[in-house]
Design a protein around this motif. Structure first.
Motif, PDB file in Angstrom:
ATOM      1  N   ALA A  93     -74.915  11.337  -5.145  1.00 14.68           N
ATOM      2  CA  ALA A  93     -75.613  10.909  -6.366  1.00 14.68           C
ATOM      3  C   ALA A  93     -75.059  11.642  -7.588  1.00 14.68           C
ATOM      4  N   SER A  94     -74.838  12.929  -7.453  1.00  9.80           N
ATOM      5  CA  SER A  94     -74.274  13.722  -8.554  1.00  9.80           C
ATOM      6  C   SER A  94     -72.861  13.247  -8.885  1.00  9.80           C
ATOM      7  N   TYR A  95     -72.106  12.982  -7.837  1.00 14.02           N
ATOM      8  CA  TYR A  95     -70.742  12.505  -8.015  1.00 14.02           C
ATOM      9  C   TYR A  95     -70.711  11.237  -8.875  1.00 14.02           C
ATOM     10  N   PHE A  96     -71.571  10.271  -8.571  1.00 19.87           N
ATOM     11  CA  PHE A  96     -71.549   9.009  -9.311  1.00 19.87           C
ATOM     12  C   PHE A  96     -71.959   9.187 -10.769  1.00 19.87           C
ATOM     13  N   ILE A  97     -72.871  10.104 -11.028  1.00 24.99           N
ATOM     14  CA  ILE A  97     -73.256  10.380 -12.415  1.00 24.99           C
ATOM     15  C   ILE A  97     -72.078  10.986 -13.170  1.00 24.99           C
ATOM     16  N   LEU A  98     -71.412  11.965 -12.564  1.00 20.43           N
ATOM     17  CA  LEU A  98     -70.282  12.604 -13.234  1.00 20.43           C
ATOM     18  C   LEU A  98     -69.078  11.678 -13.312  1.00 20.43           C
ATOM     19  N   ALA A  99     -68.907  10.800 -12.341  1.00 21.02           N
ATOM     20  CA  ALA A  99     -67.826   9.809 -12.420  1.00 21.02           C
ATOM     21  C   ALA A  99     -68.056   8.875 -13.598  1.00 21.02           C
ATOM     22  N   GLU A 100     -69.311   8.526 -13.844  1.00 22.43           N
ATOM     23  CA  GLU A 100     -69.637   7.680 -15.000  1.00 22.43           C
ATOM     24  C   GLU A 100     -69.293   8.404 -16.303  1.00 22.43           C
ATOM     25  N   ILE A 101     -69.600   9.684 -16.354  1.00 23.08           N
ATOM     26  CA  ILE A 101     -69.262  10.496 -17.534  1.00 23.08           C
ATOM     27  C   ILE A 101     -67.743  10.524 -17.726  1.00 23.08           C
ATOM     28  N   LEU A 102     -66.997  10.777 -16.656  1.00 21.90           N
ATOM     29  CA  LEU A 102     -65.543  10.875 -16.785  1.00 21.90           C
ATOM     30  C   LEU A 102     -64.916   9.546 -17.179  1.00 21.90           C
ATOM     31  N   THR A 103     -65.458   8.450 -16.702  1.00 26.00           N
ATOM     32  CA  THR A 103     -64.948   7.133 -17.099  1.00 26.00           C
ATOM     33  C   THR A 103     -65.143   6.924 -18.594  1.00 26.00           C
ATOM     34  N   LEU A 104     -66.320   7.286 -19.084  1.00 28.39           N
ATOM     35  CA  LEU A 104     -66.583   7.219 -20.522  1.00 28.39           C
ATOM     36  C   LEU A 104     -65.619   8.136 -21.273  1.00 28.39           C
ATOM     37  N   HIS A 105     -65.470   9.347 -20.787  1.00 23.30           N
ATOM     38  CA  HIS A 105     -64.618  10.335 -21.456  1.00 23.30           C
ATOM     39  C   HIS A 105     -63.161   9.864 -21.502  1.00 23.30           C
ATOM     40  N   ASP A 106     -62.708   9.231 -20.430  1.00 17.82           N
ATOM     41  CA  ASP A 106     -61.350   8.691 -20.416  1.00 17.82           C
ATOM     42  C   ASP A 106     -61.154   7.675 -21.544  1.00 17.82           C
ATOM     43  N   THR A 107     -62.115   6.814 -21.746  1.00 20.28           N
ATOM     44  CA  THR A 107     -61.982   5.828 -22.833  1.00 20.28           C
ATOM     45  C   THR A 107     -62.045   6.506 -24.194  1.00 20.28           C
ATOM     46  N   GLN A 108     -62.817   7.566 -24.289  1.00 18.13           N
ATOM     47  CA  GLN A 108     -62.909   8.296 -25.561  1.00 18.13           C
ATOM     48  C   GLN A 108     -61.560   8.870 -25.976  1.00 18.13           C
ATOM     49  N   PHE A 109     -60.757   9.292 -25.022  1.00 12.63           N
ATOM     50  CA  PHE A 109     -59.447   9.856 -25.344  1.00 12.63           C
ATOM     51  C   PHE A 109     -58.580   8.885 -26.136  1.00 12.63           C
ATOM     52  N   PHE A 110     -58.762   7.605 -25.886  1.00 14.94           N
ATOM     53  CA  PHE A 110     -57.900   6.602 -26.508  1.00 14.94           C
ATOM     54  C   PHE A 110     -58.440   6.039 -27.816  1.00 14.94           C
ATOM     55  N   ILE A 111     -59.677   6.412 -28.184  1.00 19.09           N
ATOM     56  CA  ILE A 111     -60.260   5.904 -29.437  1.00 19.09           C
ATOM     57  C   ILE A 111     -60.641   7.005 -30.418  1.00 19.09           C
ATOM     58  N   THR A 112     -60.644   8.238 -29.964  1.00 17.55           N
ATOM     59  CA  THR A 112     -61.119   9.347 -30.789  1.00 17.55           C
ATOM     60  C   THR A 112     -59.962  10.050 -31.474  1.00 17.55           C
ATOM     61  N   PRO A 113     -60.021  10.188 -32.788  1.00 24.72           N
ATOM     62  CA  PRO A 113     -58.978  10.952 -33.481  1.00 24.72           C
ATOM     63  C   PRO A 113     -58.949  12.411 -33.005  1.00 24.72           C
ATOM     64  N   VAL A 114     -57.778  12.978 -33.007  1.00 21.17           N
ATOM     65  CA  VAL A 114     -57.610  14.364 -32.575  1.00 21.17           C
ATOM     66  C   VAL A 114     -58.548  15.296 -33.343  1.00 21.17           C
ATOM     67  N   ARG A 115     -58.708  15.074 -34.643  1.00 17.91           N
ATOM     68  CA  ARG A 115     -59.589  15.963 -35.424  1.00 17.91           C
ATOM     69  C   ARG A 115     -61.017  15.960 -34.888  1.00 17.91           C
ATOM     70  N   GLU A 116     -61.481  14.820 -34.371  1.00 13.18           N
ATOM     71  CA  GLU A 116     -62.833  14.749 -33.808  1.00 13.18           C
ATOM     72  C   GLU A 116     -62.909  15.456 -32.460  1.00 13.18           C
ATOM     73  N   LEU A 117     -61.838  15.389 -31.687  1.00 12.28           N
ATOM     74  CA  LEU A 117     -61.787  16.134 -30.428  1.00 12.28           C
ATOM     75  C   LEU A 117     -61.827  17.636 -30.699  1.00 12.28           C
ATOM     76  N   ILE A 118     -61.117  18.061 -31.732  1.00 12.12           N
ATOM     77  CA  ILE A 118     -61.127  19.476 -32.118  1.00 12.12           C
ATOM     78  C   ILE A 118     -62.527  19.887 -32.544  1.00 12.12           C
ATOM     79  N   ARG A 119     -63.188  19.060 -33.345  1.00 11.97           N
ATOM     80  CA  ARG A 119     -64.569  19.362 -33.769  1.00 11.97           C
ATOM     81  C   ARG A 119     -65.500  19.488 -32.569  1.00 11.97           C
ATOM     82  N   ALA A 120     -65.375  18.568 -31.615  1.00 10.48           N
ATOM     83  CA  ALA A 120     -66.225  18.618 -30.432  1.00 10.48           C
ATOM     84  C   ALA A 120     -65.965  19.894 -29.625  1.00 10.48           C
ATOM     85  N   ASN A 121     -64.705  20.286 -29.501  1.00  7.86           N
ATOM     86  CA  ASN A 121     -64.374  21.533 -28.797  1.00  7.86           C
ATOM     87  C   ASN A 121     -64.929  22.749 -29.524  1.00  7.86           C
ATOM     88  N   GLU A 122     -64.849  22.757 -30.842  1.00 11.69           N
ATOM     89  CA  GLU A 122     -65.412  23.861 -31.631  1.00 11.69           C
ATOM     90  C   GLU A 122     -66.928  23.925 -31.459  1.00 11.69           C
TER      91      GLU A 122
END
Length: 135
Positions: A93-122
């Protein structure tokens, strides 16, 4: 900042970098499911979930209602068990929840400007620093 650097900050990260990060995240998830995980695998999942949440808040990607709450719950359960038993693992059950998160995160990599990724990391660094001060 020169024009080239400014342009890079406005574009998503390179495909090669996005694929490398995605592969690391997915391998950590699989390792945690297998029962062979270590704390650093778990920490990678926490980081990915937090960054994905911050990026959704900023308008980059959409998650189903309650996804991040579900992720927080399973991550806290895993952390508790990992600290107590040194067995860092996810159940199905935990695996499927985190897999859903990672799938979302993978798509975010291709639409999010680098500056926004830096802000999120900060933001994550600030969050972690504040949490450490409370201990």
């Amino acid at each position: 900042m020169n024009r080239s650097r400014l342009k890079q900050m406005l574009l998503p990260m390179s495909t090669a970098v996005a694929q490398r990060i995605s592969l690391e995240n997915h391998l950590s998830l699989e390792t945690l499911l297998s029962g062979s995980g270590e704390e650093h695998h778990f920490n990678g999942m926490c980081q990915a979930a937090c960054i994905a949440s911050f990026l959704c808040e900023a308008g980059y990607g959409a998650a189903r209602e309650g996804l991040f709450g579900d992720a927080e719950r399973v991550l806290l359960d895993c952390r508790r068990a990992g600290i107590e038993t040194e067995n860092w693992r996810f159940d199905n059950a935990s695996y499927f929840i985190l897999a859903e998160i990672l799938t979302l995160h993978d798509t975010q990599f291709f639409i999010t400007p680098v500056r926004e990724l830096i802000r999120a990391n900060e933001r994550l660094k600030t969050h972690n620093a504040l949490a450490a001060q409370k201990k």
